[in-house]
Design a protein around this motif. Structure first.
Motif, PDB file in Angstrom:
ATOM      1  N   ILE A  25      -1.717  33.977 -83.752  1.00 50.84           N
ATOM      2  CA  ILE A  25      -2.290  32.811 -82.893  1.00 50.84           C
ATOM      3  C   ILE A  25      -3.365  33.581 -81.758  1.00 50.84           C
ATOM      4  CG2 ILE A  25      -1.981  31.639 -80.934  1.00 50.84           C
ATOM      5  CD1 ILE A  25       0.824  31.357 -81.732  1.00 50.84           C
ATOM      6  N   GLY A  26      -2.956  34.996 -81.713  1.00 51.38           N
ATOM      7  CA  GLY A  26      -4.548  35.675 -80.744  1.00 51.38           C
ATOM      8  C   GLY A  26      -6.073  35.637 -81.602  1.00 51.38           C
ATOM      9  N   THR A  27      -5.211  35.926 -83.476  1.00 51.59           N
ATOM     10  CA  THR A  27      -6.659  36.342 -84.102  1.00 51.59           C
ATOM     11  C   THR A  27      -7.410  34.606 -85.044  1.00 51.59           C
ATOM     12  OG1 THR A  27      -5.025  38.139 -84.869  1.00 51.59           O
ATOM     13  CG2 THR A  27      -7.234  37.043 -86.079  1.00 51.59           C
ATOM     14  N   LEU A  28      -5.902  33.949 -84.742  1.00 56.14           N
ATOM     15  CA  LEU A  28      -6.134  31.800 -84.680  1.00 56.14           C
ATOM     16  C   LEU A  28      -8.071  32.077 -83.843  1.00 56.14           C
ATOM     17  CD1 LEU A  28      -6.423  30.002 -86.415  1.00 56.14           C
ATOM     18  CD2 LEU A  28      -4.657  29.023 -84.568  1.00 56.14           C
ATOM     19  N   LEU A  29      -7.053  31.987 -82.351  1.00 59.64           N
ATOM     20  CA  LEU A  29      -8.124  31.654 -81.722  1.00 59.64           C
ATOM     21  C   LEU A  29      -8.915  32.424 -81.605  1.00 59.64           C
ATOM     22  CD1 LEU A  29      -5.096  30.816 -79.094  1.00 59.64           C
ATOM     23  CD2 LEU A  29      -6.454  29.369 -80.492  1.00 59.64           C
ATOM     24  N   GLU A  30      -9.666  33.654 -81.369  1.00 56.13           N
ATOM     25  CA  GLU A  30     -10.742  34.588 -81.078  1.00 56.13           C
ATOM     26  C   GLU A  30     -11.696  34.138 -81.699  1.00 56.13           C
ATOM     27  OE1 GLU A  30     -11.210  39.190 -81.697  1.00 56.13           O
ATOM     28  OE2 GLU A  30      -9.833  38.261 -80.807  1.00 56.13           O
ATOM     29  N   THR A  31     -11.398  34.123 -83.761  1.00 56.32           N
ATOM     30  CA  THR A  31     -11.332  33.648 -84.412  1.00 56.32           C
ATOM     31  C   THR A  31     -12.169  32.597 -84.343  1.00 56.32           C
ATOM     32  OG1 THR A  31     -10.506  34.487 -86.272  1.00 56.32           O
ATOM     33  CG2 THR A  31     -11.886  33.145 -87.085  1.00 56.32           C
ATOM     34  N   ILE A  32     -11.777  31.295 -84.261  1.00 56.69           N
ATOM     35  CA  ILE A  32     -12.069  30.072 -83.646  1.00 56.69           C
ATOM     36  C   ILE A  32     -13.296  30.270 -82.902  1.00 56.69           C
ATOM     37  CG2 ILE A  32     -11.516  27.633 -82.080  1.00 56.69           C
ATOM     38  CD1 ILE A  32      -9.250  27.728 -84.144  1.00 56.69           C
ATOM     39  N   GLN A  33     -13.001  31.251 -81.468  1.00 58.98           N
ATOM     40  CA  GLN A  33     -14.058  31.064 -80.712  1.00 58.98           C
ATOM     41  C   GLN A  33     -15.073  31.797 -81.036  1.00 58.98           C
ATOM     42  OE1 GLN A  33     -11.204  32.808 -78.063  1.00 58.98           O
ATOM     43  NE2 GLN A  33     -10.814  31.685 -76.855  1.00 58.98           N
ATOM     44  N   LYS A  34     -15.592  32.753 -81.634  1.00 60.67           N
ATOM     45  CA  LYS A  34     -16.523  33.586 -82.407  1.00 60.67           C
ATOM     46  C   LYS A  34     -17.161  32.289 -82.486  1.00 60.67           C
ATOM     47  CE  LYS A  34     -14.937  38.321 -81.720  1.00 60.67           C
ATOM     48  NZ  LYS A  34     -14.283  38.992 -82.567  1.00 60.67           N
ATOM     49  N   THR A  35     -16.161  31.891 -84.333  1.00 60.33           N
ATOM     50  CA  THR A  35     -17.274  30.960 -84.555  1.00 60.33           C
ATOM     51  C   THR A  35     -17.999  29.828 -84.041  1.00 60.33           C
ATOM     52  OG1 THR A  35     -15.575  31.315 -86.749  1.00 60.33           O
ATOM     53  CG2 THR A  35     -17.064  29.358 -86.761  1.00 60.33           C
ATOM     54  N   VAL A  36     -17.183  29.258 -83.362  1.00 60.04           N
ATOM     55  CA  VAL A  36     -17.883  28.125 -81.850  1.00 60.04           C
ATOM     56  C   VAL A  36     -19.064  28.760 -81.458  1.00 60.04           C
ATOM     57  CG1 VAL A  36     -17.532  26.621 -80.519  1.00 60.04           C
ATOM     58  CG2 VAL A  36     -15.854  26.237 -82.383  1.00 60.04           C
ATOM     59  N   ALA A  37     -19.110  29.634 -80.927  1.00 63.40           N
ATOM     60  CA  ALA A  37     -20.122  30.901 -80.000  1.00 63.40           C
ATOM     61  C   ALA A  37     -20.956  30.564 -81.171  1.00 63.40           C
ATOM     62  CB  ALA A  37     -19.137  31.752 -79.373  1.00 63.40           C
ATOM     63  N   LYS A  38     -20.868  30.860 -82.118  1.00 62.87           N
ATOM     64  CA  LYS A  38     -22.181  31.675 -82.987  1.00 62.87           C
ATOM     65  C   LYS A  38     -22.571  29.936 -83.890  1.00 62.87           C
ATOM     66  CE  LYS A  38     -20.449  35.601 -85.774  1.00 62.87           C
ATOM     67  NZ  LYS A  38     -19.359  35.534 -87.167  1.00 62.87           N
ATOM     68  N   GLY A  39     -22.346  28.378 -83.106  1.00 65.07           N
ATOM     69  CA  GLY A  39     -22.702  27.542 -83.202  1.00 65.07           C
ATOM     70  C   GLY A  39     -21.914  26.842 -84.449  1.00 65.07           C
ATOM     71  N   LYS A  40     -21.147  27.964 -85.463  1.00 66.51           N
ATOM     72  CA  LYS A  40     -20.549  26.722 -86.408  1.00 66.51           C
ATOM     73  C   LYS A  40     -19.412  25.794 -86.284  1.00 66.51           C
ATOM     74  CE  LYS A  40     -21.994  30.339 -89.674  1.00 66.51           C
ATOM     75  NZ  LYS A  40     -21.603  31.807 -90.722  1.00 66.51           N
ATOM     76  N   LYS A  41     -18.903  24.508 -87.077  1.00 68.83           N
ATOM     77  CA  LYS A  41     -17.670  23.787 -86.604  1.00 68.83           C
ATOM     78  C   LYS A  41     -17.197  24.431 -87.259  1.00 68.83           C
ATOM     79  CE  LYS A  41     -17.412  18.703 -86.957  1.00 68.83           C
ATOM     80  NZ  LYS A  41     -17.588  17.949 -87.208  1.00 68.83           N
ATOM     81  N   VAL A  42     -15.662  24.437 -86.579  1.00 74.89           N
ATOM     82  CA  VAL A  42     -13.938  24.637 -87.345  1.00 74.89           C
ATOM     83  C   VAL A  42     -13.614  23.024 -87.417  1.00 74.89           C
ATOM     84  CG1 VAL A  42     -11.893  26.829 -87.089  1.00 74.89           C
ATOM     85  CG2 VAL A  42     -14.368  27.054 -86.196  1.00 74.89           C
ATOM     86  N   LEU A  44      -9.823  21.892 -88.429  1.00 70.75           N
ATOM     87  CA  LEU A  44      -8.270  22.156 -89.379  1.00 70.75           C
ATOM     88  C   LEU A  44      -8.297  20.551 -89.593  1.00 70.75           C
ATOM     89  CD1 LEU A  44      -7.792  24.078 -86.682  1.00 70.75           C
ATOM     90  CD2 LEU A  44      -8.359  24.960 -88.863  1.00 70.75           C
ATOM     91  N   VAL A  45      -7.908  20.246 -91.234  1.00 66.82           N
ATOM     92  CA  VAL A  45      -7.520  18.862 -91.399  1.00 66.82           C
ATOM     93  C   VAL A  45      -6.859  18.027 -90.965  1.00 66.82           C
ATOM     94  CG1 VAL A  45      -7.377  17.661 -93.291  1.00 66.82           C
ATOM     95  CG2 VAL A  45      -9.246  19.318 -93.582  1.00 66.82           C
ATOM     96  N   GLY A  46      -6.642  17.113 -90.283  1.00 66.53           N
ATOM     97  CA  GLY A  46      -5.320  16.347 -89.454  1.00 66.53           C
ATOM     98  C   GLY A  46      -5.625  16.679 -88.190  1.00 66.53           C
ATOM     99  N   PHE A  47      -5.473  18.491 -88.108  1.00 64.70           N
ATOM    100  CA  PHE A  47      -5.678  18.371 -86.480  1.00 64.70           C
ATOM    101  C   PHE A  47      -6.948  18.144 -85.390  1.00 64.70           C
ATOM    102  CE2 PHE A  47      -5.470  21.433 -83.059  1.00 64.70           C
ATOM    103  CZ  PHE A  47      -4.756  21.512 -82.217  1.00 64.70           C
ATOM    104  N   GLY A  48      -7.786  18.676 -86.111  1.00 68.97           N
ATOM    105  CA  GLY A  48      -9.632  18.139 -85.127  1.00 68.97           C
ATOM    106  C   GLY A  48     -10.316  18.999 -85.832  1.00 68.97           C
ATOM    107  N   SER A  49     -11.209  18.796 -84.992  1.00 73.26           N
ATOM    108  CA  SER A  49     -11.984  19.713 -84.878  1.00 73.26           C
ATOM    109  C   SER A  49     -13.100  20.281 -84.012  1.00 73.26           C
ATOM    110  CB  SER A  49     -13.767  19.264 -85.688  1.00 73.26           C
ATOM    111  OG  SER A  49     -13.104  18.207 -86.807  1.00 73.26           O
ATOM    112  N   PHE A  50     -13.876  21.703 -83.210  1.00 75.98           N
ATOM    113  CA  PHE A  50     -14.101  22.196 -82.698  1.00 75.98           C
ATOM    114  C   PHE A  50     -15.354  23.162 -83.082  1.00 75.98           C
ATOM    115  CE2 PHE A  50      -9.330  23.328 -83.306  1.00 75.98           C
ATOM    116  CZ  PHE A  50      -9.129  23.327 -81.732  1.00 75.98           C
ATOM    117  N   GLU A  51     -16.606  22.762 -82.396  1.00 74.79           N
ATOM    118  CA  GLU A  51     -17.714  22.777 -82.242  1.00 74.79           C
ATOM    119  C   GLU A  51     -18.138  23.089 -80.805  1.00 74.79           C
ATOM    120  OE1 GLU A  51     -20.134  19.109 -83.556  1.00 74.79           O
ATOM    121  OE2 GLU A  51     -18.796  17.829 -82.349  1.00 74.79           O
ATOM    122  N   ALA A  52     -20.269  23.198 -81.097  1.00 70.40           N
ATOM    123  CA  ALA A  52     -20.488  23.467 -79.748  1.00 70.40           C
ATOM    124  C   ALA A  52     -21.546  22.338 -79.883  1.00 70.40           C
ATOM    125  CB  ALA A  52     -21.428  24.653 -79.558  1.00 70.40           C
TER     126      ALA A  52
END
Length: 91
Positions: A25-42, A44-52
């Motif tokens: 879970i920690g790795t998942l959250l860290e990866t999402i945070q780093k990806t969004v911080a780079k300006g990319k979108k994450v 997760l089909v059926g759950f949602g999207s994280f973006e800047a």
């Protein structure tokens, strides 16, 4: 539910140790945070999207004094729930 409770519930359902589940879970959250911080979108089909998202500069008001203040432009993290998630909550 906090992170500790989430780890325990997932560990119980997956039969993994709480330590391993916490690391995943920690790795998942860290990866999402780093990806969004780079300006990319994450997405997760059926759950949602994280973006800047960029917020434009605007005028605001100090609630204590009523004075007009300048609020500078900035980029903030945002989450959009997916259809499946929205439908589940709607019930």
């Amino acid at each position: 539910m906090n992170k500790e409770e989430l780890v325990k519930e997932i560990a119980d359902k997956t039969k993994l140790s709480q330590k391993a589940t916490g690391e995943v879970i920690g790795t998942l959250l860290e990866t999402i945070q780093k990806t969004v911080a780079k300006g990319k979108k994450v997405t997760l089909v059926g759950f949602g999207s994280f973006e800047a998202r960029k917020r434009a500069a605007r005028q605001g008001r100090n609630p204590q004094t009523g004075a007009t203040i300048k609020i500078s432009a900035k980029t903030v993290p945002a989450f959009s729930a997916g259809k499946k998630f929205k439908d589940l909550v709607k019930k």
